[in-house]
Design a protein around this motif. Structure first.
Motif, mmCIF file in Angstrom:
data_model
loop_
_atom_site.group_PDB
_atom_site.id
_atom_site.type_symbol
_atom_site.label_atom_id
_atom_site.label_comp_id
_atom_site.label_asym_id
_atom_site.label_seq_id
_atom_site.Cartn_x
_atom_site.Cartn_y
_atom_site.Cartn_z
ATOM 1 N N ARG A 48 8.585 -17.976 -21.568
ATOM 2 C CA ARG A 48 6.963 -17.810 -21.784
ATOM 3 C C ARG A 48 6.304 -19.121 -20.898
ATOM 4 O O ARG A 48 5.459 -18.766 -20.393
ATOM 5 N N ASP A 67 1.947 -13.799 -16.307
ATOM 6 C CA ASP A 67 2.256 -13.437 -17.292
ATOM 7 C C ASP A 67 2.448 -11.936 -17.716
ATOM 8 O O ASP A 67 3.322 -11.554 -18.411
ATOM 9 N N LYS A 70 6.082 -11.728 -16.801
ATOM 10 C CA LYS A 70 6.757 -12.019 -18.157
ATOM 11 C C LYS A 70 7.095 -11.056 -19.253
ATOM 12 O O LYS A 70 7.997 -10.858 -19.866
#
Length: 90
Positions: A48, A67, A70
């Motif tokens: 992360r 993001d 991910k």
């Protein structure tokens, strides 16, 4: 695994994930672990917090690990393959 070894492996991981994103795209990558053997929280946290060094993105054309990418890699892609939608937190 010692901290020194982990630091040496980060450039290799950055190159591998960069190639996967470049050639396969974020929609075709699924995170996997040996979770029954160990608790993967540290690995999930490290993923992360990880970014591909800008030099690799500029030099090789790798997309940045966003993001959104991910989220897809850590679960949304697998949910989609099973015909399920993402879980929305309240």
């Amino acid at each position: 695994m010692g901290h020194g070894r982990r630091r040496r492996q980060l450039p290799l991981f950055a190159e591998i994930i960069g190639k996967l994103l470049f050639w396969c795209g974020e929609d075709k990558i699924i995170y996997g672990s040996e979770a029954p053997i160990f608790h993967p929280q540290w690995a999930l946290r490290a993923f992360r917090d990880f970014t591909i060094p800008q030099g690799l993105c500029d030099g090789y054309g790798y997309p940045q690990l966003t993001d959104q990418a991910k989220r897809k890699i850590l679960g949304e892609n697998l949910l989609r393959l099973h015909g399920l939608g993402p879980v929305h937190r309240l």
